[in-house]
Design an enzyme around this catalytic site. Structure first.
Site, mmCIF file in Angstrom:
data_model
loop_
_atom_site.group_PDB
_atom_site.id
_atom_site.type_symbol
_atom_site.label_atom_id
_atom_site.label_comp_id
_atom_site.label_asym_id
_atom_site.label_seq_id
_atom_site.Cartn_x
_atom_site.Cartn_y
_atom_site.Cartn_z
ATOM 1 N N HIS A 130 0.831 -1.218 0.000
ATOM 2 C CA HIS A 130 0.000 0.000 0.000
ATOM 3 C C HIS A 130 0.864 1.267 0.000
ATOM 4 C CE1 HIS A 130 -3.735 -2.252 0.683
ATOM 5 N NE2 HIS A 130 -3.025 -2.998 1.515
ATOM 6 N N ASN B 133 -10.110 -3.255 1.704
ATOM 7 C CA ASN B 133 -9.781 -3.077 0.293
ATOM 8 C C ASN B 133 -11.039 -2.756 -0.501
ATOM 9 O OD1 ASN B 133 -6.936 -3.623 0.372
ATOM 10 N ND2 ASN B 133 -7.373 -5.807 0.519
#
Length: 482
Positions: free
Chosen positions: A55, A128
């Site tokens: 990320h 997510n």
């Protein structure tokens, strides 16, 4: 006319000359006693903190969560106590596998990490844009992420290692099918759903626990990028998603999501035909329909990207009374991994930074460490139990109800159920012909150059999910099967 500010060093001393270093004469060498030069160079060398291992490329914005439903039967958390109540939030979007300089339009899951600044402390839900994940057990997480990064020798991305891992991990097929579908490349961050992905819990004032799945449904409508357009944007505007989000908020076009949940009682979970804590599978919305509870709105851009987005630290270990975790193995692994990553990447006291700091007073016995802001606890005791009535004490009324556990401690095979394919097959059959063709072409393109043994092993997973799925990929790859 505003008064000119005097430039100072970090310690507050005025700077007389910010253009010229101190030297021994006009042509001589520089002098070590030029503390301003040394400070500037030393600070510059340390301006980059290590990027997130996953990320790394992200965008963020501030917003509000507004409650629209009575939640008393599910949770005692104070952010849920009054319909219409608003709670400040910060949401960070991201890609997963790429580095900080990677393109926003890569085929990759998108992170959807949400921080609620509640009156009882910070609550984070780290999810997510997909409701499932590639693996079930955190023991395999480092292995999986290595396959999404670069080869140790060439430092190049490798389709071979990605598909080799996936072909040996049949539980990944549901997420792989989503990733290579038409939703694999969202058109920016505003036009995609978000999910808590894991199973979490809510606890009401009576001590009753419900298992819950969080869903954030975009009010902007789903939009996705065709692969060719995504590739064009990667070369012409690699920050496409960040630009789109920032510009929308700047012009007052605030993105919104419906906040929904699926709920399962402990009794229902115990009797469920599938493991409700398996993050590679979803809960049926026919059996456990979505319950809308509020609205999430992003309405303020960060003033400084580094301070508010790059240093933002999210973790499922950040909880408040009335919410909780679950036996989801991946979630339990992340409870440790996320907080530990922040301690390494940002610092021991990362919670002190304004973006991470709760909006309520903090009373604990943690002291010292890098970046210990404020008075570091002052003269107050740094141990407990102690004899001081005004020192922080535990509050048993906030304890969670007991969770019944059983079984001998062992390393149990997380693939024991053998059902890796029903959810992926059902998703494939929900697609129309155009979506199926796009999925198959995307997979075939991504498997270019992969060795025959890996292709054959992965093809078997597609066939196990659906005959047409396997036939389509095999034909696209030019593989002849008996």
């Amino acid at each position: 006319m505003s008064q000119t500010k005097t430039l100072t060093t970090a310690s507050g001393a005025p700077v007389a000359d910010n253009q010229n270093s101190r030297s021994a004469g006009p042509r001589g060498p520089l002098l070590l006693d030029d503390f301003h030069l040394i400070e500037k160079l030393a600070h510059f060398n340390r301006e980059n903190i290590p990027e997130r291992r996953v990320h790394a490329k992200g965008s963020g914005a501030h917003g509000t969560f507004t409650l629209t439903r009575d939640m008393a039967q599910y949770s005692s958390a104070k952010l849920f106590d009054t319909i219409g109540k608003q709670t400040p939030t910060f949401l960070r979007f991201s890609t997963v596998g790429g580095e900080r300089g990677s393109a926003d339009t890569e085929r990759d899951p998108r992170g959807f990490a949400l921080k609620f600044y509640t009156e009882e402390g910070n609550w984070d839900i780290v999810g997510n844009n997909t409701p499932v994940f590639f693996i079930r057990d955190p023991l395999k997480f480092p292995d999986f992420i290595h396959t999404q990064k670069r080869l140790p020798q060439s430092n190049l991305k490798s389709a071979q290692m990605m598909w080799d891992f996936w072909s040996h991990s049949p539980e990944s097929l549901h997420q792989v099918t989503i990733l290579f579908s038409d939703r694999g490349i969202p058109d920016g961050y505003r036009h995609m759903h978000g999910f808590g992905s894991h199973t979490y819990s809510l606890i009401n004032a009576a001590g009753e626990r419900h298992w819950v799945k969080w869903h954030y449904k975009t009010k902007q409508g789903i939009k996705n990028l065709p692969p060719a357009e995504a590739a064009r944007l990667a070369g012409t505007d690699p920050d496409y998603a960040q630009r789109d989000l920032f510009a929308a908020i700047e012009r007052g076009d605030f993105p919104k999501w419906r906040v929904c949940m699926q709920v399962m009682t402990e009794a229902q979970a115990a009797a469920h035909y599938e493991n409700p804590f398996d993050v590679t599978k979803t809960w049926s919305q026919k059996e456990f329909p979505l319950i809308e509870i509020g609205e999430l709105e992003l309405n303020r851009n960060p003033l400084n990207y580094f301070a508010e987005v790059e240093q933002a630290a999210f973790g499922p270990s950040n909880m408040i009374p009335g919410v909780g975790l679950s036996p989801d193995r991946m979630l339990q692994g992340r409870v440790f991994a996320y907080a530990d990553a922040h301690r390494y990447r940002v610092g021991t006291n990362h919670q002190h930074l304004p973006i991470n700091s709760p909006r309520v007073p903090v009373h604990n016995y943690q002291r010292d460490g890098s970046m210990a802001f404020g008075n570091n606890g002052g003269a107050a005791p740094n141990y407990e139990p102690n004899s001081y009535g005004d020192a922080p004490k535990q509050a048993p009324q906030y304890a969670e109800p007991p969770l019944a556990l059983s079984g001998a401690a062992d390393r149990y095979d997380h693939r024991v159920d053998s059902d890796y394919y029903s959810h992926a097959g059902a998703l494939f059959r929900l697609m129309n012909d155009e979506q199926k063709a796009l999925l198959i072409n995307n997979i075939a393109g991504a498997m270019e150059g992969v060795t025959g043994d890996v292709v054959e092993r992965q093809l078997q997973h597609f066939y196990n999910a659906d005959q047409a799925y396997g036939d389509g990929v095999a034909k696209a790859l030019g593989v002849q099967r008996n």
